[in-house]
Design a protein around this motif. Structure first.
Motif, mmCIF file in Angstrom:
data_model
loop_
_atom_site.group_PDB
_atom_site.id
_atom_site.type_symbol
_atom_site.label_atom_id
_atom_site.label_comp_id
_atom_site.label_asym_id
_atom_site.label_seq_id
_atom_site.Cartn_x
_atom_site.Cartn_y
_atom_site.Cartn_z
ATOM 1 N N ARG A 1 0.819 -1.215 0.000
ATOM 2 C CA ARG A 1 0.000 0.000 0.000
ATOM 3 C C ARG A 1 0.851 1.262 0.000
ATOM 4 N NH1 ARG A 1 -3.625 0.585 5.158
ATOM 5 N NH2 ARG A 1 -1.535 0.785 6.042
ATOM 6 N N ASP A 2 2.020 1.230 0.637
ATOM 7 C CA ASP A 2 2.839 2.436 0.766
ATOM 8 C C ASP A 2 3.639 2.736 -0.491
ATOM 9 O OD1 ASP A 2 1.914 2.724 3.374
ATOM 10 O OD2 ASP A 2 3.566 1.532 4.197
ATOM 11 N N THR A 3 4.195 1.689 -1.113
ATOM 12 C CA THR A 3 5.067 1.913 -2.275
ATOM 13 C C THR A 3 4.389 1.565 -3.593
ATOM 14 O OG1 THR A 3 5.975 -0.337 -2.213
ATOM 15 C CG2 THR A 3 7.050 1.340 -0.832
ATOM 16 N N ASP A 4 3.201 0.979 -3.537
ATOM 17 C CA ASP A 4 2.463 0.510 -4.714
ATOM 18 C C ASP A 4 3.218 -0.605 -5.441
ATOM 19 O OD1 ASP A 4 0.068 0.622 -6.117
ATOM 20 O OD2 ASP A 4 0.960 1.810 -7.730
ATOM 21 N N GLU A 5 4.151 -1.239 -4.747
ATOM 22 C CA GLU A 5 4.885 -2.364 -5.323
ATOM 23 C C GLU A 5 4.001 -3.605 -5.306
ATOM 24 O OE1 GLU A 5 8.983 -4.946 -4.467
ATOM 25 O OE2 GLU A 5 8.383 -3.298 -3.149
ATOM 26 N N SER A 6 3.998 -4.364 -6.393
ATOM 27 C CA SER A 6 3.189 -5.581 -6.474
ATOM 28 C C SER A 6 4.089 -6.803 -6.581
ATOM 29 C CB SER A 6 2.230 -5.526 -7.664
ATOM 30 O OG SER A 6 2.949 -5.447 -8.874
ATOM 31 N N ASP A 7 3.566 -7.943 -6.180
ATOM 32 C CA ASP A 7 4.316 -9.190 -6.223
ATOM 33 C C ASP A 7 3.318 -10.337 -6.242
ATOM 34 O OD1 ASP A 7 6.353 -11.026 -6.220
ATOM 35 O OD2 ASP A 7 7.403 -10.182 -4.502
ATOM 36 N N THR B 1 4.491 -23.242 2.875
ATOM 37 C CA THR B 1 5.239 -21.998 2.994
ATOM 38 C C THR B 1 4.728 -21.023 1.949
ATOM 39 O OG1 THR B 1 7.214 -23.172 3.747
ATOM 40 C CG2 THR B 1 7.527 -20.935 2.932
ATOM 41 N N ALA B 2 4.461 -19.789 2.367
ATOM 42 C CA ALA B 2 4.056 -18.729 1.455
ATOM 43 C C ALA B 2 5.281 -17.873 1.147
ATOM 44 C CB ALA B 2 2.953 -17.873 2.079
ATOM 45 N N SER B 3 5.604 -17.744 -0.144
ATOM 46 C CA SER B 3 6.830 -17.058 -0.544
ATOM 47 C C SER B 3 6.542 -15.950 -1.542
ATOM 48 C CB SER B 3 7.813 -18.046 -1.184
ATOM 49 O OG SER B 3 8.097 -19.127 -0.326
ATOM 50 N N THR B 4 7.352 -14.899 -1.481
ATOM 51 C CA THR B 4 7.332 -13.823 -2.476
ATOM 52 C C THR B 4 8.759 -13.610 -2.957
ATOM 53 O OG1 THR B 4 7.649 -12.082 -0.835
ATOM 54 C CG2 THR B 4 5.380 -12.682 -1.352
ATOM 55 N N LEU C 1 6.504 -9.655 3.094
ATOM 56 C CA LEU C 1 5.757 -10.235 4.205
ATOM 57 C C LEU C 1 6.296 -9.800 5.563
ATOM 58 C CD1 LEU C 1 5.234 -13.817 2.780
ATOM 59 C CD2 LEU C 1 3.570 -11.976 2.905
ATOM 60 N N THR C 2 7.601 -9.873 5.751
ATOM 61 C CA THR C 2 8.233 -9.398 6.975
ATOM 62 C C THR C 2 9.490 -8.626 6.599
ATOM 63 O OG1 THR C 2 9.606 -11.387 7.263
ATOM 64 C CG2 THR C 2 7.399 -11.440 8.223
ATOM 65 N N GLU C 3 10.067 -7.934 7.544
ATOM 66 C CA GLU C 3 11.215 -7.084 7.251
ATOM 67 C C GLU C 3 12.450 -7.868 6.857
ATOM 68 O OE1 GLU C 3 11.882 -4.581 10.549
ATOM 69 O OE2 GLU C 3 10.069 -3.367 10.263
ATOM 70 N N ASP C 4 12.572 -9.109 7.297
ATOM 71 C CA ASP C 4 13.812 -9.844 7.062
ATOM 72 C C ASP C 4 13.589 -11.200 6.412
ATOM 73 O OD1 ASP C 4 12.568 -11.021 9.160
ATOM 74 O OD2 ASP C 4 14.292 -11.009 10.514
ATOM 75 N N ALA D 1 -6.188 -6.944 4.086
ATOM 76 C CA ALA D 1 -4.815 -7.089 4.555
ATOM 77 C C ALA D 1 -4.339 -8.523 4.427
ATOM 78 C CB ALA D 1 -4.707 -6.634 6.006
ATOM 79 N N VAL D 2 -3.079 -8.688 4.049
ATOM 80 C CA VAL D 2 -2.412 -9.989 4.089
ATOM 81 C C VAL D 2 -1.862 -10.155 5.494
ATOM 82 C CG1 VAL D 2 -0.689 -11.441 2.927
ATOM 83 C CG2 VAL D 2 -1.867 -9.690 1.656
ATOM 84 N N PHE D 3 -1.143 -11.244 5.764
ATOM 85 C CA PHE D 3 -0.588 -11.524 7.084
ATOM 86 C C PHE D 3 0.154 -10.282 7.602
ATOM 87 C CE2 PHE D 3 0.201 -15.358 4.327
ATOM 88 C CZ PHE D 3 -1.035 -15.945 4.587
ATOM 89 N N CYS D 4 -0.447 -9.596 8.555
ATOM 90 C CA CYS D 4 0.083 -8.296 8.982
ATOM 91 C C CYS D 4 1.305 -8.452 9.868
ATOM 92 C CB CYS D 4 -0.984 -7.524 9.749
ATOM 93 S SG CYS D 4 -2.427 -7.150 8.761
ATOM 94 N N ASP D 5 2.223 -7.509 9.755
ATOM 95 C CA ASP D 5 3.394 -7.441 10.629
ATOM 96 C C ASP D 5 3.582 -5.974 11.000
ATOM 97 O OD1 ASP D 5 5.643 -7.864 12.082
ATOM 98 O OD2 ASP D 5 6.972 -8.190 10.382
ATOM 99 N N GLY D 6 2.758 -5.511 11.936
ATOM 100 C CA GLY D 6 2.839 -4.117 12.332
ATOM 101 C C GLY D 6 1.791 -3.278 11.634
ATOM 102 N N GLY D 7 2.186 -2.531 10.589
ATOM 103 C CA GLY D 7 1.301 -1.573 9.955
ATOM 104 C C GLY D 7 0.351 -2.117 8.919
ATOM 105 N N CYS D 8 0.388 -3.410 8.605
ATOM 106 C CA CYS D 8 -0.510 -4.018 7.625
ATOM 107 C C CYS D 8 -0.438 -3.319 6.279
ATOM 108 C CB CYS D 8 -1.951 -4.017 8.125
ATOM 109 S SG CYS D 8 -2.211 -5.024 9.584
ATOM 110 N N ALA D 9 0.770 -3.107 5.776
ATOM 111 C CA ALA D 9 0.927 -2.399 4.505
ATOM 112 C C ALA D 9 0.649 -3.293 3.305
ATOM 113 C CB ALA D 9 2.344 -1.827 4.399
ATOM 114 N N ILE D 10 0.679 -4.603 3.496
ATOM 115 C CA ILE D 10 0.517 -5.526 2.370
ATOM 116 C C ILE D 10 -0.947 -5.921 2.251
ATOM 117 C CG2 ILE D 10 1.317 -7.665 1.336
ATOM 118 C CD1 ILE D 10 3.411 -5.431 1.773
#
Length: 208
Positions: free
Chosen positions: A43-49, A84-87, A92-95, A179-188
């Motif tokens: 949502r923040d960068t409009d990047e898709s995957d 396993t869900a992969s991109t 999904l997460t920061e690391d 929202a997808v699996f949220c990690d904090g701000g739910c940007a995905i």
């Protein structure tokens, strides 16, 4: 209460409601589930995957009980897959490029045997709910509507024991923008109407 416990309680409740004269089949199964991918968007960068589920084993139990009309059965399906869900990027997460996910399905519907008996070839249709349960702490679970259509074969080994073989397609509905699996701000966010999987399985059905 854990999700699997709630699902099993639902199965017990349905079993308790079955008329005493109806014959029941319970079939634990093991199989392999393939496919499952959908688009996600930052949502923040409009990047898709594209998020993809790894092909993996699936296990569960199917319960059938006879209906009054010959060649028809009601069906309750409970399935579980650890995958396993992969991109391709760290959406999904920061690391991490991936997260472990357990997928549950609890669905109700029926079987139809063209031959008018409760053995031989059949077609199946069930609908219900899919639960997506990511493993890392801090990520949210999701519940979505789902439907499964398929076919298979029941082979009578004895009067009370059958071998069952299934091939089913499972479609899970996603609300685009959720929202997808949220990690904090739910940007995905989900950027897809749903995803499909194919499951091949075999099991032994006990009839009583």
């Amino acid at each position: 209460m854990p999700a699997i416990a709630r699902c099993l309680l639902a199965i017990i409740a349905v079993a308790a409601a079955i008329p005493a004269q109806a014959e029941v089949e319970i079939a634990p199964f093991a199989g392999f589930r393939m496919g499952g991918e959908f688009s996600v968007n930052d949502r923040d960068t409009d990047e898709s995957d594209t998020l993809k589920f790894k092909d993996a084993e699936a296990f569960g139990v199917i319960m059938n009980f006879d209906l009054k009309e010959a060649g028809k059965q009601a069906e309750l399906y409970f399935g579980r897959q650890e995958t396993t869900a992969s991109t391709s990027d760290r959406l999904l997460t920061e690391d991490s490029y991936s997260v472990d996910v357990t997928i549950y399905q609890l669905q109700f519907g029926g079987l139809y045997f063209p031959g008018g008996k409760n053995t031989g070839g059949f077609v199946s249709g069930v609908l219900g709910v899919t639960r997506l349960e990511p493993k890392p702490s801090g990520l949210d679970d999701h519940h979505r509507a789902s439907i499964a259509l398929g076919g298979g074969y029941k082979l009578a080994l004895t009067d009370k024991l059958l071998a069952r073989f299934d091939l089913r397609g499972i479609y899970t509905v996603l609300d685009s923008g959720g929202a997808v699996f949220c990690d904090g701000g739910c940007a995905i966010r989900f950027d897809s109407s749903g995803y499909g999987q194919v499951e091949a399985s075999a099991g032994l059905a006990l009839r009583f």
